[in-house]
Scaffold this motif. Structure first.
Motif, PDB file in Angstrom:
ATOM      1  N   ASP A 160     -33.597  -3.828  18.324  1.00  0.00           N
ATOM      2  CA  ASP A 160     -33.328  -3.807  16.878  1.00  0.00           C
ATOM      3  C   ASP A 160     -34.538  -3.173  16.192  1.00  0.00           C
ATOM      4  O   ASP A 160     -34.690  -1.962  16.214  1.00  0.00           O
ATOM      5  CB  ASP A 160     -33.055  -5.244  16.431  1.00  0.00           C
ATOM      6  N   THR A 161     -35.432  -3.961  15.607  1.00  0.00           N
ATOM      7  CA  THR A 161     -36.652  -3.378  15.053  1.00  0.00           C
ATOM      8  C   THR A 161     -37.562  -2.885  16.184  1.00  0.00           C
ATOM      9  O   THR A 161     -38.382  -2.003  15.981  1.00  0.00           O
ATOM     10  CB  THR A 161     -37.448  -4.411  14.222  1.00  0.00           C
ATOM     11  N   GLY A 162     -37.419  -3.498  17.363  1.00  0.00           N
ATOM     12  CA  GLY A 162     -38.252  -3.133  18.509  1.00  0.00           C
ATOM     13  C   GLY A 162     -39.562  -3.896  18.542  1.00  0.00           C
ATOM     14  O   GLY A 162     -40.362  -3.732  19.458  1.00  0.00           O
TER      15      GLY A 162
ATOM     16  N   SER B 230     -35.660  -9.925  11.261  1.00  0.00           N
ATOM     17  CA  SER B 230     -36.803 -10.094  12.156  1.00  0.00           C
ATOM     18  C   SER B 230     -38.068 -10.386  11.371  1.00  0.00           C
ATOM     19  O   SER B 230     -38.352  -9.754  10.373  1.00  0.00           O
ATOM     20  CB  SER B 230     -37.005  -8.820  12.986  1.00  0.00           C
TER      21      SER B 230
ATOM     22  N   GLU C 247     -32.967  -6.792  28.052  1.00  0.00           N
ATOM     23  CA  GLU C 247     -32.858  -7.362  26.706  1.00  0.00           C
ATOM     24  C   GLU C 247     -31.445  -7.197  26.159  1.00  0.00           C
ATOM     25  O   GLU C 247     -30.729  -6.265  26.521  1.00  0.00           O
ATOM     26  CB  GLU C 247     -33.860  -6.671  25.768  1.00  0.00           C
ATOM     27  N   ASP C 248     -31.081  -8.089  25.272  1.00  0.00           N
ATOM     28  CA  ASP C 248     -29.753  -7.994  24.659  1.00  0.00           C
ATOM     29  C   ASP C 248     -29.673  -6.842  23.670  1.00  0.00           C
ATOM     30  O   ASP C 248     -28.741  -6.059  23.688  1.00  0.00           O
ATOM     31  CB  ASP C 248     -29.377  -9.329  23.970  1.00  0.00           C
ATOM     32  N   ILE C 249     -30.689  -6.741  22.801  1.00  0.00           N
ATOM     33  CA  ILE C 249     -30.595  -5.745  21.731  1.00  0.00           C
ATOM     34  C   ILE C 249     -31.970  -5.213  21.346  1.00  0.00           C
ATOM     35  O   ILE C 249     -32.938  -5.966  21.275  1.00  0.00           O
ATOM     36  CB  ILE C 249     -29.856  -6.350  20.507  1.00  0.00           C
TER      37      ILE C 249
ATOM     38  N   ASP D 167     -26.631 -14.683  19.211  1.00  0.00           N
ATOM     39  CA  ASP D 167     -26.310 -15.847  18.382  1.00  0.00           C
ATOM     40  C   ASP D 167     -26.502 -15.586  16.898  1.00  0.00           C
ATOM     41  O   ASP D 167     -27.234 -14.701  16.490  1.00  0.00           O
ATOM     42  CB  ASP D 167     -27.229 -17.012  18.755  1.00  0.00           C
TER      43      ASP D 167
ATOM     44  N   TYR E 119     -36.985 -14.858  15.449  1.00  0.00           N
ATOM     45  CA  TYR E 119     -36.003 -14.829  14.359  1.00  0.00           C
ATOM     46  C   TYR E 119     -35.833 -16.120  13.599  1.00  0.00           C
ATOM     47  O   TYR E 119     -35.357 -16.109  12.484  1.00  0.00           O
ATOM     48  CB  TYR E 119     -34.626 -14.429  14.931  1.00  0.00           C
TER      49      TYR E 119
ATOM     50  N   THR F  89     -40.178  -7.078  19.040  1.00  0.00           N
ATOM     51  CA  THR F  89     -40.263  -8.016  20.163  1.00  0.00           C
ATOM     52  C   THR F  89     -40.599  -7.279  21.451  1.00  0.00           C
ATOM     53  O   THR F  89     -41.521  -7.658  22.187  1.00  0.00           O
ATOM     54  CB  THR F  89     -38.919  -8.758  20.353  1.00  0.00           C
TER      55      THR F  89
ATOM     56  N   PHE G 165     -25.300  -7.202  11.701  1.00  0.00           N
ATOM     57  CA  PHE G 165     -25.701  -8.335  12.518  1.00  0.00           C
ATOM     58  C   PHE G 165     -24.533  -8.734  13.424  1.00  0.00           C
ATOM     59  O   PHE G 165     -23.450  -9.040  12.948  1.00  0.00           O
ATOM     60  CB  PHE G 165     -26.136  -9.514  11.650  1.00  0.00           C
ATOM     61  N   VAL G 166     -24.763  -8.675  14.727  1.00  0.00           N
ATOM     62  CA  VAL G 166     -23.680  -8.923  15.679  1.00  0.00           C
ATOM     63  C   VAL G 166     -23.893 -10.237  16.425  1.00  0.00           C
ATOM     64  O   VAL G 166     -25.018 -10.705  16.579  1.00  0.00           O
ATOM     65  CB  VAL G 166     -23.530  -7.762  16.685  1.00  0.00           C
TER      66      VAL G 166
ATOM     67  N   LYS H 164     -29.819  -0.591  18.087  1.00  0.00           N
ATOM     68  CA  LYS H 164     -29.613  -0.417  16.636  1.00  0.00           C
ATOM     69  C   LYS H 164     -30.719   0.501  16.133  1.00  0.00           C
ATOM     70  O   LYS H 164     -31.692   0.036  15.525  1.00  0.00           O
ATOM     71  CB  LYS H 164     -29.772  -1.790  15.965  1.00  0.00           C
TER      72      LYS H 164
HETATM   73  P1  IMP Z   1     -36.242  -7.038  17.345  1.00  0.00           P
HETATM   74  O1  IMP Z   1     -37.602  -7.606  17.584  1.00  0.00           O
HETATM   75  O2  IMP Z   1     -35.975  -6.839  15.887  1.00  0.00           O
HETATM   76  O3  IMP Z   1     -35.982  -5.757  18.127  1.00  0.00           O
HETATM   77  O4  IMP Z   1     -35.150  -8.108  17.780  1.00  0.00           O
HETATM   78  C1  IMP Z   1     -35.398  -9.058  18.740  1.00  0.00           C
HETATM   79  C2  IMP Z   1     -34.339 -10.093  18.899  1.00  0.00           C
HETATM   80  O5  IMP Z   1     -33.685 -10.375  17.676  1.00  0.00           O
HETATM   81  C3  IMP Z   1     -33.237  -9.713  19.853  1.00  0.00           C
HETATM   82  O6  IMP Z   1     -33.597  -9.910  21.181  1.00  0.00           O
HETATM   83  C4  IMP Z   1     -32.149 -10.678  19.401  1.00  0.00           C
HETATM   84  O7  IMP Z   1     -32.328 -11.943  19.995  1.00  0.00           O
HETATM   85  C5  IMP Z   1     -32.364 -10.772  17.914  1.00  0.00           C
HETATM   86  N1  IMP Z   1     -31.437  -9.886  17.191  1.00  0.00           N
HETATM   87  C6  IMP Z   1     -31.667  -8.666  16.670  1.00  0.00           C
HETATM   88  N2  IMP Z   1     -30.564  -8.149  16.108  1.00  0.00           N
HETATM   89  C7  IMP Z   1     -29.597  -9.081  16.289  1.00  0.00           C
HETATM   90  C8  IMP Z   1     -28.190  -9.131  15.929  1.00  0.00           C
HETATM   91  O8  IMP Z   1     -27.585  -8.221  15.356  1.00  0.00           O
HETATM   92  N3  IMP Z   1     -27.545 -10.279  16.306  1.00  0.00           N
HETATM   93  C9  IMP Z   1     -28.152 -11.314  16.946  1.00  0.00           C
HETATM   94  N4  IMP Z   1     -29.428 -11.288  17.299  1.00  0.00           N
HETATM   95  C10 IMP Z   1     -30.151 -10.191  16.970  1.00  0.00           C
END
Ligand code: IMP
Ligand code: MG
Length: 179
Positions: free
Chosen positions: A102-104, A75, A98-100, A158, A69, A106, A151-152, A130
């Motif tokens: 999102d796009t998936g 992302s 994992e915390d979240i 963070d 990020y 990662t 965005f949380v 999400k």
């Molecule tokens: P992804 O690859 O888009 O699924 O997201 C990977 C990482 O992005 C997560 O593990 C978080 O660290 C960060 N991230 C995604 N959405 C949020 C959000 O809403 N707040 C803070 N960090 C986020």
């Protein structure tokens, strides 16, 4: 810090309930397995700490660091392994914490990487989901709670490395991004 929060999305009490439930499910499913929790730093560190206390069967933990990020809120899909796991996985039932989701992107990348090491099994446990933003075909066996496309921050998550220490999950006021 709390003044920067527009809304509290998930309270401390709600988090506790959600995580206790996840812990019960994981305990039931892994009681006869060799559970190895792999946590992605830094966002999932509070979640891991609380989740592992709710898991009542033996488990090991280890950490990975990825970066995708930068300091923004969108992302890049550009995942880099900054710290890897250095033990073999072939006798382990891996659960990625994992915390979240999102796009998936990662988790998709991590799943492929870890599957290549032939773990006995591999699944995902994500606190937040999400689904509206999914770009990769990825499913978590365990998810805590679905959230809208906002965005949380807080409870490990963070914005520009801040707000991780808030005990709840909240949405930032828009002016915080504009500073
Ligand atoms: P992804 O690859 O888009 O699924 O997201 C990977 C990482 O992005 C997560 O593990 C978080 O660290 C960060 N991230 C995604 N959405 C949020 C959000 O809403 N707040 C803070 N960090 C986020
Ligand atoms: Mg992050």
């Amino acid at each position: 810090m709390v003044n920067d929060i527009r809304d509290i999305l998930i309270t401390e009490e709600e988090l506790k309930e959600i995580i206790a439930k996840l812990g019960r499910q994981v305990t039931e499913d892994y009681k006869d397995k060799n559970l190895f929790l792999i946590t992605v730093l830094k966002g999932a560190v509070l979640f891991l700490g609380d989740l592992m206390r709710e898991i009542k069967c033996p488990c090991e933990i280890d950490f990975m660091v990825t970066s995708s990020y930068g300091s923004g809120t969108v992302s890049s899909g550009n995942v880099k392994i900054v710290k890897d796991i250095d033990v073999p996985l072939d006798d382990k039932d891996v659960l990625i914490v994992e915390d979240i989701l999102d796009t998936g992107l990662t988790l998709n990348f991590l799943m492929d990487l870890l599957k290549n090491r032939n773990p006995r099994s591999i699944e995902i446990c994500a606190l937040l989901d999400k689904p509206s933003r999914r770009a990769a075909d990825i499913k978590a066996k365990y998810t805590g709670i679905e959230i809208p496309d906002e965005f949380v921050v807080g409870y490990g998550l963070d914005y520009d490395e801040k707000y991780r220490n808030l005990p709840f999950i909240g949405v930032l006021k828009p002016e915080v991004y504009e500073r």
